[in-house]
Design an enzyme around this catalytic site. Structure first.
Site, PDB file in Angstrom:
ATOM      1  CD  GLU A 159      25.376  -3.563  65.616  1.00 60.88           C
ATOM      2  OE1 GLU A 159      25.129  -2.369  65.524  1.00 60.88           O
ATOM      3  OE2 GLU A 159      24.699  -4.378  66.266  1.00 60.88           O
TER       4      GLU A 159
HETATM    5  C1  LIG Z   1      32.788 -10.337  69.561  1.00 64.63           C
HETATM    6  C2  LIG Z   1      32.286 -10.258  68.164  1.00 64.63           C
HETATM    7  C3  LIG Z   1      30.939 -10.454  67.901  1.00 64.63           C
HETATM    8  C4  LIG Z   1      30.467 -10.462  66.593  1.00 64.63           C
HETATM    9  N1  LIG Z   1      29.176 -10.777  66.328  1.00 64.63           N
HETATM   10  C5  LIG Z   1      28.784 -10.988  65.036  1.00 64.63           C
HETATM   11  C6  LIG Z   1      27.507 -11.518  64.727  1.00 64.63           C
HETATM   12  O1  LIG Z   1      26.687 -11.772  65.617  1.00 64.63           O
HETATM   13  N2  LIG Z   1      27.196 -11.749  63.446  1.00 64.63           N
HETATM   14  C7  LIG Z   1      28.069 -11.470  62.429  1.00 64.63           C
HETATM   15  O2  LIG Z   1      27.748 -11.709  61.286  1.00 64.63           O
HETATM   16  N3  LIG Z   1      29.288 -10.945  62.683  1.00 64.63           N
HETATM   17  C8  LIG Z   1      29.665 -10.715  63.953  1.00 64.63           C
HETATM   18  N4  LIG Z   1      30.919 -10.200  64.229  1.00 64.63           N
HETATM   19  C9  LIG Z   1      31.789  -9.862  63.128  1.00 64.63           C
HETATM   20  C10 LIG Z   1      32.114  -8.381  63.014  1.00 64.63           C
HETATM   21  O3  LIG Z   1      31.058  -7.694  62.442  1.00 64.63           O
HETATM   22  C11 LIG Z   1      33.404  -8.305  62.199  1.00 64.63           C
HETATM   23  O4  LIG Z   1      34.413  -8.668  63.107  1.00 64.63           O
HETATM   24  C12 LIG Z   1      33.667  -6.974  61.625  1.00 64.63           C
HETATM   25  O5  LIG Z   1      32.814  -6.760  60.552  1.00 64.63           O
HETATM   26  C13 LIG Z   1      35.110  -6.816  61.152  1.00 64.63           C
HETATM   27  O6  LIG Z   1      35.550  -7.912  60.430  1.00 64.63           O
HETATM   28  P1  LIG Z   1      36.969  -8.592  60.783  1.00 64.63           P
HETATM   29  O7  LIG Z   1      36.999  -8.828  62.238  1.00 64.63           O
HETATM   30  O8  LIG Z   1      37.137  -9.737  59.896  1.00 64.63           O
HETATM   31  O9  LIG Z   1      38.026  -7.465  60.469  1.00 64.63           O
HETATM   32  P2  LIG Z   1      38.613  -7.057  59.045  1.00 64.63           P
HETATM   33  O10 LIG Z   1      37.525  -6.907  58.065  1.00 64.63           O
HETATM   34  O11 LIG Z   1      39.737  -7.958  58.723  1.00 64.63           O
HETATM   35  O12 LIG Z   1      39.161  -5.611  59.355  1.00 64.63           O
HETATM   36  C14 LIG Z   1      40.394  -5.382  60.040  1.00 64.63           C
HETATM   37  C15 LIG Z   1      40.632  -3.883  60.113  1.00 64.63           C
HETATM   38  O13 LIG Z   1      40.694  -3.336  58.805  1.00 64.63           O
HETATM   39  C16 LIG Z   1      39.831  -2.227  58.701  1.00 64.63           C
HETATM   40  N5  LIG Z   1      39.350  -2.138  57.329  1.00 64.63           N
HETATM   41  C17 LIG Z   1      38.844  -3.120  56.551  1.00 64.63           C
HETATM   42  N6  LIG Z   1      38.540  -2.637  55.340  1.00 64.63           N
HETATM   43  C18 LIG Z   1      38.845  -1.321  55.358  1.00 64.63           C
HETATM   44  C19 LIG Z   1      38.764  -0.260  54.420  1.00 64.63           C
HETATM   45  N7  LIG Z   1      38.283  -0.417  53.209  1.00 64.63           N
HETATM   46  N8  LIG Z   1      39.182   0.961  54.789  1.00 64.63           N
HETATM   47  C20 LIG Z   1      39.677   1.174  56.004  1.00 64.63           C
HETATM   48  N9  LIG Z   1      39.783   0.226  56.934  1.00 64.63           N
HETATM   49  C21 LIG Z   1      39.376  -1.002  56.622  1.00 64.63           C
HETATM   50  C22 LIG Z   1      38.739  -2.477  59.710  1.00 64.63           C
HETATM   51  O14 LIG Z   1      38.151  -1.252  60.128  1.00 64.63           O
HETATM   52  C23 LIG Z   1      39.503  -3.147  60.832  1.00 64.63           C
HETATM   53  O15 LIG Z   1      40.066  -2.158  61.638  1.00 64.63           O
HETATM   54  C24 LIG Z   1      31.373 -10.178  65.535  1.00 64.63           C
HETATM   55  C25 LIG Z   1      32.713  -9.927  65.812  1.00 64.63           C
HETATM   56  C26 LIG Z   1      33.173  -9.980  67.095  1.00 64.63           C
HETATM   57  C27 LIG Z   1      34.625  -9.746  67.341  1.00 64.63           C
END
Ligand SMILES: Cc1cc2nc3c(=O)[nH]c(=O)nc-3n(C[C@H](O)[C@H](O)[C@H](O)COP(=O)(O)OP(=O)(O)OC[C@H]3O[C@@H](n4cnc5c(N)ncnc54)[C@H](O)[C@@H]3O)c2cc1C
Length: 804
Positions: free
Chosen positions: A495
């Site tokens: 989220e």
């Molecule tokens: C257990 C679990 C349940 C989930 N459930 C759902 C679900 O039900 N439905 C759904 O759609 N999604 C779901 N998600 C997805 C979740 O919302 C994403 O994991 C999240 O949005 C982050 O994306 P990512 O993991 O690809 O990380 P990335 O986007 O690759 O980010 C990696 C890091 O970079 C940082 N970052 C990225 N961009 C920036 C920026 N511009 N400035 C500073 N920092 C930045 C982030 O804060 C993070 O620390 C789930 C994820 C998990 C792990």
């Protein structure tokens, strides 16, 4: 020199009282007149009159002012405005502002906060918490769920569905429970204090799960079909936004839908997608899918690139692949990838039908606005209260060096932090829920709650783990904290991942949405309306100069003349919030004016501003919560700790901001205005630390209040029940131990473990037989409570662990 001071004081008064430009001109003219009368027409006085006439006369004539002054700023700002994508604009338009805007104003109107009714549960909601929620919690065995089954047991799934846990936000007309956000939060919090797997399972359908989207945007037909089935669990929902290439930047998803006709000439969409991390995905029967819609043949309108759209896809539709699972840090909630290849859906599967094509991002942002403030914050508070209650008790029953470890100063420090932070978390949760139930939809505050509550919960659990020592590390049915510790990064990441939330969203959105003028000025720029812009600009300049004057005055007097609500215990904290709020508003303006659009890329600066705003918000919640609870004297130390900690953090973040501002000499001047007498605030002191740690070490109403709402049991065979039982037994037997220790001091008994002195103490009539028995039982309970699990090598290598 005297005249110089007169000019300074007059300017300060004009700024402080936001004097209209005409009156300011008159006041300065009078001052100059007096100067000329005293010294006659000298070169200096003529020069001053010339400067005065050139600067102030045009400022008083709007047409001249607009052409000579505002037009240039208008052009400059127009060029500096950062380009804003559609998704950014829609995110900015979601929800509203509330107390965050008051803090941004530099002069918070306390009535807004104080008049908010305290969060309350209806009788029906309370009965649900005392009944089905209590029963569900009793059915949950976290070890069994996370290690053996890797899933909730079938009877738990059935109970969740049967008791309508998935329909908490669905109105009664569809068979739902129609609970308030306060009730929703209390329920998630209680379940989270028993099993995060169960809490996440219940959270998702009530958060972004399609129910909320359907309620806000669905067609009548969609609502009538899906909502009653979602309530009973006949339909299990999942929400699919994230994919391999689109995580935090979800708007960049490559998933597509193309408007086309099927073979049997039905107008619809051909979908191709790949999603991952989708909670409840592997067991979902219906998927809320976000994708980008294209209409190359103009079958539904003129636009080719329609934009993000959300549709409901039954998971048994041909072409959908779903069912595989991820293993999110060994937590057992259902989570996995899914994908679709040339999946054809009719147009009426779009949420809201064809009218809502391209509105998907707006729909998501609107729904996230409130969801983000409820579910993960509730889960975090559940985890925090759970850790406080159990680890606090553990530090009373665990002895080293012949003393409960909780009596050592080193342990009291983290204990106090845990208790104080938990108070902050609960206050923020309750006050924000009250605001939501009162109809507010504060987007920036939602981001603050999501970030701050999950981060602070992480620190609380970390402290808990340090105190638990090996008993927190060795996993098994008796370990109540290890799994919770393990799963924390899930709440940090989902989220809106926390780094992004802190450094981009809180201040990035707040600076535009909560600022009294920026958004209106941006609108005037976009509308090319110089007159409107000029008017706003001069109000904005008045706001800035007022904040300069007010910062200095409040800094010099420590805001002690500032009218604020509160009582003897709290007034000073209200004043400090007021003081820091004006400093924050001033620096935020300075950063916006000097950095303009490039502020968007200055994430470290934005993160610090976010810290100031967040801590001021949390401190406001603490004060409001204390008031809502009737200003209980027992809670005064914890209130003081919480206020001092948040105010100190806000101060430190505000001071760190100075180092990152451009135009260094001006930044230094601002620093001297805001902190004219140096750093006024320090972290909570020694006495408070000791007092608050004691709250977790004793069985008092203050401890019960702090941990109210979590699942508590007294089953001696349960992971936490045995801690509760031992804690009570050890406290009850404490007077016996005190007698023995006193006798040891008096040299009536030898030094050493009181247990070994019982016989001698009995013989010398220092204690009675009953007291000795009582003490022995307490010791047995205590020893049972500190045991940890061990396993045979075969058990460890097998499919699941089995405790011996
Ligand atoms: C257990 C679990 C349940 C989930 N459930 C759902 C679900 O039900 N439905 C759904 O759609 N999604 C779901 N998600 C997805 C979740 O919302 C994403 O994991 C999240 O949005 C982050 O994306 P990512 O993991 O690809 O990380 P990335 O986007 O690759 O980010 C990696 C890091 O970079 C940082 N970052 C990225 N961009 C920036 C920026 N511009 N400035 C500073 N920092 C930045 C982030 O804060 C993070 O620390 C789930 C994820 C998990 C792990």
């Amino acid at each position: 020199m005297l005249w110089f001071f007169a000019l300074l004081i007059t300017s300060w008064a004009l700024f402080y009282y936001k004097t209209p430009i005409l009156w300011a001109t008159v006041a300065l003219a009078l001052l100059l007149g007096a100067y000329t009368k005293t010294f006659g027409l000298t070169v200096c006085s003529i020069g001053l009159w010339a400067v005065f006439l050139v600067c102030f006369i045009p400022l008083n004539i709007p047409v001249i002012r607009q052409q000579l002054f505002s037009r240039w700023i208008f052009k400059l700002m127009k060029g500096a405005l950062p380009p804003m994508s559609q998704t950014e604009r829609e995110a900015l338009e979601a929800g509203n502002t509330w107390w965050d805007a008051e803090l941004f104003s530099g002069n918070p109107n306390w009535k807004v906060l104080m008049d908010l009714p305290a969060s309350r549960l209806s009788d029906e909601e309370q009965a649900f918490i005392d009944g089905p929620v209590e029963t569900l919690c009793a059915m949950l065995n976290d070890w069994d769920i996370t290690h053996k089954r890797k899933d909730l047991p079938p009877e738990v799934w059935s109970y969740i569905k049967q008791q309508k846990f998935c329909g908490m936000i669905i109105p009664k007309e569809y068979g739902g429970l129609a609970f308030s956000e306060t009730a929703h939060s209390e329920i998630v919090m209680k379940i989270a204090s028993r099993s995060t797997t169960a809490a996440v399972t219940v959270m998702v359908p009530n958060s972004l799960g399609p129910a909320k989207l359907l309620l806000n945007y669905g067609t009548e037909q969609q609502k009538n079909h899906y909502l009653p089935r979602l309530v009973t669990g006949e339909e299990m929902p999942a929400f699919a936004l994230t994919g391999p290439q689109a995580g935090s930047d979800a708007g960049a998803m490559p998933d597509t839908g193309v408007v086309c006709y099927s073979q049997d000439k039905i107008l619809g969409i051909r979908l191709n997608w790949e999603k991952r991390y989708i909670t409840l995905g592997p067991v979902a029967t219906v998927l809320g899918l976000a994708f980008k819609l294209y209409d190359p043949d103009h079958l539904i309108g003129d636009k080719e690139n329609i934009g993000i759209t959300v549709a409901l896809i039954p998971t048994n539709t041909p072409g959908v692949s779903i069912g595989r699972r991820h293993n999110p840090l060994d937590s057992a909630f259902q989570n996995g990838p899914n994908w679709g290849k040339d999946v054809f859906i009719p147009m009426d599967w779009i949420i809201g039908g064809v009218d809502q094509v391209g509105n998907g991002w707006k729909m998501l942002m609107q729904s996230l606005t409130t969801g983000r403030a409820v579910s993960l914050p509730a889960l975090s508070v559940g985890a925090a209260k759970f850790t406080c209650r159990n680890t606090g008790a553990y530090s009373r029953i665990r002895k080293q060096f012949n003393l409960p470890i909780g009596e050592f100063e080193g342990i009291q420090e983290p204990l106090a932090r845990m208790a104080g932070e938990t108070y902050i978390l609960d206050a923020a949760r309750k006050v924000t829920n009250a605001a939501l139930d009162n109809g507010e939809k504060p987007a920036v505050i939602s981001a603050i709650l999501k970030y701050e509550l999950t981060e602070r919960m992480r620190r609380i659990v970390n402290d808990g783990m340090d105190i638990q020592g090996g008993s927190g590390i060795c996993l098994g049915p008796k370990n109540y904290l290890g799994r919770l510790y393990q799963v924390i990064p899930v709440s940090i990441t989902v989220e809106g991942a926390n780094i992004l939330t802190r450094t981009m969203m809180i201040f990035g959105q707040g600076a535009i949405r909560c600022h009294p003028y920026i958004q209106k000025e941006m609108a005037a720029l976009q509308e090319n309306d110089l007159k409107k812009f000029d008017n706003l600009l001069f109000q904005h300049i008045g706001f800035f100069t007022h904040n300069m004057a007010a910062s200095f005055w409040l800094g010099l007097t420590n805001a002690c003349f500032k009218p604020v609500p509160g009582n003897r215990d709290t007034k000073r904290y209200y004043r400090q919030i007021a003081r820091l709020s004006v400093g924050f508003a001033l620096l935020a303006d300075f950063a916006l004016l000097t950095l303009g659009g490039s502020l968007k890329r200055k994430e470290r600066l934005s993160g610090l501003f976010a810290d100031v705003l967040s801590n001021l918000y949390l401190c406001s919640c603490v004060l409001k919560h204390y008031q809502d609870q009737g200003c209980l004297t027992d809670d005064a130390p914890i209130l003081q700790w919480a206020c001092q900690q948040t105010i100190y953090r806000a101060q430190q973040a505000l001071r760190a901001v100075f180092w990152k501002l451009p135009l260094r000499p001006l930044a230094w001047i601002l620093r001297s205005l805001i902190f004219p007498l140096g750093k006024p605030y320090s972290p909570p002191g020694e006495l408070l630390i000791h007092k608050i740690a004691s709250v977790l070490l004793t069985d008092t109403p203050a401890r019960d209040r702090l941990t109210r709402g979590i699942y508590i049991n007294s089953d001696a065979d349960d992971a936490t029940g045995r801690i509760e039982v031992a804690f009570k037994a050890v406290l009850a037997a404490a007077p016996v131990e005190t007698k023995i220790r006193f006798a040891q001091k008096q040299k009536q008994l030898l030094k050493g473990d009181p247990l070994k002195m019982l016989a001698e103490a009995l013989r010398k009539c220092i204690i009675s037989q009953d007291e000795a028995d009582f003490y022995v039982t307490a010791e047995q309970t205590r020893l049972a409570a500190i045991t940890v699990d061990d396993f045979s090598a075969e058990e460890l290598m097998g499919n699941g662990f089995k405790a011996e």
